[in-house]
Design an enzyme around this catalytic site. Structure first.
Site, PDB file in Angstrom:
ATOM      1  N   HIS A 190       0.848  -1.195   0.000  1.00  0.00           N
ATOM      2  CA  HIS A 190       0.000   0.000   0.000  1.00  0.00           C
ATOM      3  C   HIS A 190       0.880   1.240   0.000  1.00  0.00           C
ATOM      4  O   HIS A 190       2.074   1.184   0.305  1.00  0.00           O
ATOM      5  CB  HIS A 190      -0.953   0.011   1.204  1.00  0.00           C
TER       6      HIS A 190
ATOM      7  N   SER B   3      18.225 -16.959   6.779  1.00  0.00           N
ATOM      8  CA  SER B   3      17.206 -16.755   7.812  1.00  0.00           C
ATOM      9  C   SER B   3      17.122 -15.294   8.230  1.00  0.00           C
ATOM     10  O   SER B   3      18.139 -14.623   8.381  1.00  0.00           O
ATOM     11  CB  SER B   3      17.526 -17.596   9.039  1.00  0.00           C
TER      12      SER B   3
ATOM     13  N   THR C 270      14.122  -7.111  -0.741  1.00  0.00           N
ATOM     14  CA  THR C 270      13.469  -5.926  -1.292  1.00  0.00           C
ATOM     15  C   THR C 270      13.721  -5.757  -2.785  1.00  0.00           C
ATOM     16  O   THR C 270      13.068  -4.941  -3.420  1.00  0.00           O
ATOM     17  CB  THR C 270      13.955  -4.660  -0.574  1.00  0.00           C
TER      18      THR C 270
ATOM     19  N   LYS D 249      27.504 -14.381  -1.656  1.00  0.00           N
ATOM     20  CA  LYS D 249      28.417 -15.067  -2.551  1.00  0.00           C
ATOM     21  C   LYS D 249      27.679 -15.817  -3.645  1.00  0.00           C
ATOM     22  O   LYS D 249      26.485 -16.095  -3.528  1.00  0.00           O
ATOM     23  CB  LYS D 249      29.339 -16.008  -1.782  1.00  0.00           C
TER      24      LYS D 249
END
Length: 163
Positions: free
Chosen positions: A87, A136, A141, A159
């Site tokens: 949003h 983890s 993004t 890597k």
């Protein structure tokens, strides 16, 4: 008491099997040998595709509103979040801006043989290439090329995998 537990666990297994069957029927596409653990939440499963031999662990939430595609032989660890919906940020009057949300929402595409580590988050519009690993706790993004390891918040290149 032992008989009670045997019956309870057998019943729980049957319930989970039926839940998975019903969920797989609702998916846009579902390959063979797909495992979706209990306590997974998939919103708008009609917009989600899953390839063969893929496993989604417990407490993972997937918002497939604008499309989520997961390839073959993938492992998504527990408590992950994958979202194709977002949003707008600078809204003081949310109801008037609801149609503008679409421009910030994009499909997510996860390639084949991808491993996503526990507590990771995949944001809208991200593409993860084949054979990649997301460590983890990572927040992905931007796009991840094939054969690479990415970790962190925001996720960054660590890597290249030698396959």
């Amino acid at each position: 008491m032992q008989l009670f537990y045997k019956i309870f666990f057998k019943l729980e297994k049957l319930i989970n099997k039926e839940r998975n069957r019903l969920l797989k029927v609702r998916l846009k596409q579902c390959g063979n040998n797909v495992r979706i653990d209990k306590n997974c939440h998939i919103l708008v499963p009609e917009r989600m595709e899953i390839g063969d031999n893929t496993s989604i662990s417990s407490f993972t939430t997937i918002y497939a509103t604008f499309g989520v595609k997961i390839g073959k032989n993938c492992l998504i660890s527990s408590n992950c979040g994958i979202s194709s919906y977002n949003h707008i940020q600078h809204s003081l009057n949310r109801p008037d801006d609801k149609d503008k949300d679409v421009q910030f929402s994009k499909p997510v595409d996860i390639g084949d043989n991808v491993w996503i580590g526990m507590n990771s988050c995949i944001l809208p519009g991200v593409q993860i290439g084949n054979n990649s690993i997301i460590g983890s706790g990572s927040v992905v993004t931007k796009n991840v090329p094939s054969n690479e390891i990415w970790v962190g918040n925001p996720a960054r290149f660590i890597k290249k995998l030698d396959l």
